[in-house]
Design an enzyme around this catalytic site. Structure first.
Site, PDB file in Angstrom:
ATOM      1  CB  VAL A 188      -0.969   0.034   1.196  1.00 46.50           C
ATOM      2  CG1 VAL A 188      -2.031  -1.058   1.064  1.00 46.50           C
ATOM      3  CG2 VAL A 188      -0.242  -0.095   2.517  1.00 46.50           C
ATOM      4  CB  SER A 189       0.566   4.475  -1.618  1.00 45.43           C
ATOM      5  OG  SER A 189       0.507   3.801  -2.855  1.00 45.43           O
TER       6      SER A 189
END
Length: 183
Positions: free
Chosen positions: A10-11
């Site tokens: 995930v970012s």
């Protein structure tokens, strides 16, 4: 025996890899590496580097979606090339793509190009929205995080840029930007 190695990314820190991990486990991955880092480049993606380091011939790197692996077509294709050099392959769960065969590589290339093009469209829409908001006087940019008045005050008192930067916990460039803006 084929080892399925899962990779979930995930970012940002407020996002969760839980859904990706569940899907990777359901696909048969026993080892799953997770990280919270931007997919823009490989910098700071230590878990991906670890996977690429210990992947062996016959292993399959498994991701839920292609964009979890990278944002640019070139980066994704370079990763696939590295996997191939080690005798491994890539499997994307959604949509189902496996680079073990020639059709998978072709589909992967096309999807990578589409994803990159989509990112360009998103950036263009964002830029257009910001310009429209600026024209209406709504958008003023990001609020300043640096106390400009304090920087100017310290500068007026004869404190040097390096010392101001230390006191204000910012870069010297930020200090010079404030000082030069008042001139």
């Amino acid at each position: 025996m084929t080892n399925l190695i899962g990779y979930a990314r995930v970012s940002t820190g407020d996002q969760s890899t839980d859904t990706q991990v569940e899907k990777l486990k359901a696909a048969g991955c026993v080892v799953i590496r997770q990280e919270k880092a931007s997919g823009k480049s490989r910098d700071g993606r230590d878990e991906l580097a670890t996977v690429l380091e210990f992947v062996r011939p016959g292993d399959v790197l498994c991701v839920v979606k292609l964009d979890r692996l990278g944002r640019s077509t070139r980066d994704v294709l370079n990763l696939v090339f590295e996997l191939e050099q080690k005798g491994a392959s890539l499997r994307v769960l959604e949509p189902a793509i496996d680079t073990a065969g020639p059709m998978g590589k072709m589909v992967l290339t096309v999807l990578g190009m589409v994803a990159e093009m989509e990112l360009g469209f998103i950036k263009e829409r964002q830029r257009t929205g910001i310009e429209a908001a600026k024209a209406k006087g709504i958008y003023k940019g990001r609020p300043p995080t640096l106390d400009h008045a304090k920087v100017r005050q310290l500068h007026a008192e004869g404190v040097g840029a390096t010392d101001i930067a230390r006191q204000m916990d910012c870069s010297r460039g930020a200090v010079y930007k404030v000082i030069n803006a008042q001139a």
